[in-house]
Design a protein around this motif. Structure first.
Motif, PDB file in Angstrom:
ATOM      1  N   PHE A   1       0.980  -1.320  -0.234  1.00 18.03           N
ATOM      2  CA  PHE A   1      -0.483   0.115   0.170  1.00 18.03           C
ATOM      3  C   PHE A   1       0.768   1.489   0.315  1.00 18.03           C
ATOM      4  O   PHE A   1       2.263   1.425   0.442  1.00 18.03           O
TER       5      PHE A   1
ATOM      6  N   MET B   1      -2.922   2.429   5.520  1.00 17.39           N
ATOM      7  CA  MET B   1      -3.995   1.535   4.739  1.00 17.39           C
ATOM      8  C   MET B   1      -4.500   1.570   3.855  1.00 17.39           C
ATOM      9  O   MET B   1      -5.490   1.047   3.153  1.00 17.39           O
TER      10      MET B   1
ATOM     11  N   SER C   1      -5.179   2.603  -0.260  1.00 18.40           N
ATOM     12  CA  SER C   1      -5.008   1.869  -1.067  1.00 18.40           C
ATOM     13  C   SER C   1      -4.715   2.486  -1.823  1.00 18.40           C
ATOM     14  O   SER C   1      -4.055   3.735  -2.283  1.00 18.40           O
ATOM     15  N   SER C   2      -3.356   1.445  -3.403  1.00 19.47           N
ATOM     16  CA  SER C   2      -2.689   2.194  -3.722  1.00 19.47           C
ATOM     17  C   SER C   2      -3.376   1.345  -5.341  1.00 19.47           C
ATOM     18  O   SER C   2      -4.153   0.322  -5.454  1.00 19.47           O
TER      19      SER C   2
ATOM     20  N   CYS D   1      -3.416  -2.347  -5.759  1.00 19.86           N
ATOM     21  CA  CYS D   1      -4.328  -2.883  -4.582  1.00 19.86           C
ATOM     22  C   CYS D   1      -5.243  -2.217  -3.261  1.00 19.86           C
ATOM     23  O   CYS D   1      -5.140  -0.871  -3.358  1.00 19.86           O
ATOM     24  N   LYS D   2      -6.112  -2.591  -3.468  1.00 17.03           N
ATOM     25  CA  LYS D   2      -7.053  -1.947  -3.094  1.00 17.03           C
ATOM     26  C   LYS D   2      -7.946  -2.882  -2.070  1.00 17.03           C
ATOM     27  O   LYS D   2      -8.040  -4.000  -2.148  1.00 17.03           O
TER      28      LYS D   2
END
Length: 163
Positions: free
Chosen positions: A59, A65, A67-68, A71-72
């Motif tokens: 992330f 945490m 999201s990037s 990745c979610k």
């Protein structure tokens, strides 16, 4: 979650084929080492972990945490997933610490680094790192030649006649 594979995943196969093609030999999922690394290169004292971005928390910000792009976190049951991924990250860090104490180098390869645009660059980077580790461990021994004086350099030629 039982359907999620931990061995022979697509990202793992990409790294395995890329390293094999570059001449590196390895063992798979060594059971005696902490964390059961995906690839173990004993010659280089190196363990390679190939991590999925979601399961291992790749992330933008580990604390919040967030999201990037790769990745979610699911919106349903959000707290469960955040806790699970934090535990996974903590476990990964602890396993790598144990390996470092045992004298092993650790390389982590993220799933998003193996997309077609970045794949060759990532594999070249791994190969460069492994070669660098080997050179550090074995040291390049330099050969010291004795200093040659100017008088010693001028030797008579074999074809010259002596007078």
């Amino acid at each position: 979650m039982a359907a999620i594979r931990s061995k022979d995943t697509k990202p793992e196969m990409i790294v395995r084929k890329g390293l094999w093609k570059r001449g590196f030999r390895y063992r798979l999922n060594h059971r005696r080492l902490p964390g059961h690394p995906d690839l173990v290169l004993r010659k280089y004292r190196t363990c390679i972990f190939i991590n999925g971005c979601f399961w291992h928390g790749h992330f933008v910000d580990s604390n919040t945490m967030e999201s990037s792009a790769c990745c979610k976190i699911p919106t349903t049951n959000h707290d469960f997933w955040v806790a699970k991924i934090r535990r996974n990250k903590k476990r990964d860090k602890e396993e790598q610490r144990k390996l470092a104490e045992m004298g092993w180098h650790c390389i982590t390869v993220w799933e998003c680094e193996l997309k077609p645009k970045l794949r060759e660059q990532t594999l070249d980077s791994i190969a460069f790192t492994l070669n660098h580790i080997w050179l550090q461990d074995h040291g390049t021994k330099t050969i010291l030649y004795p200093k040659v004086e100017e008088e010693d350099r001028q030797m008579p030629m074999a074809a010259e006649e002596e007078v």
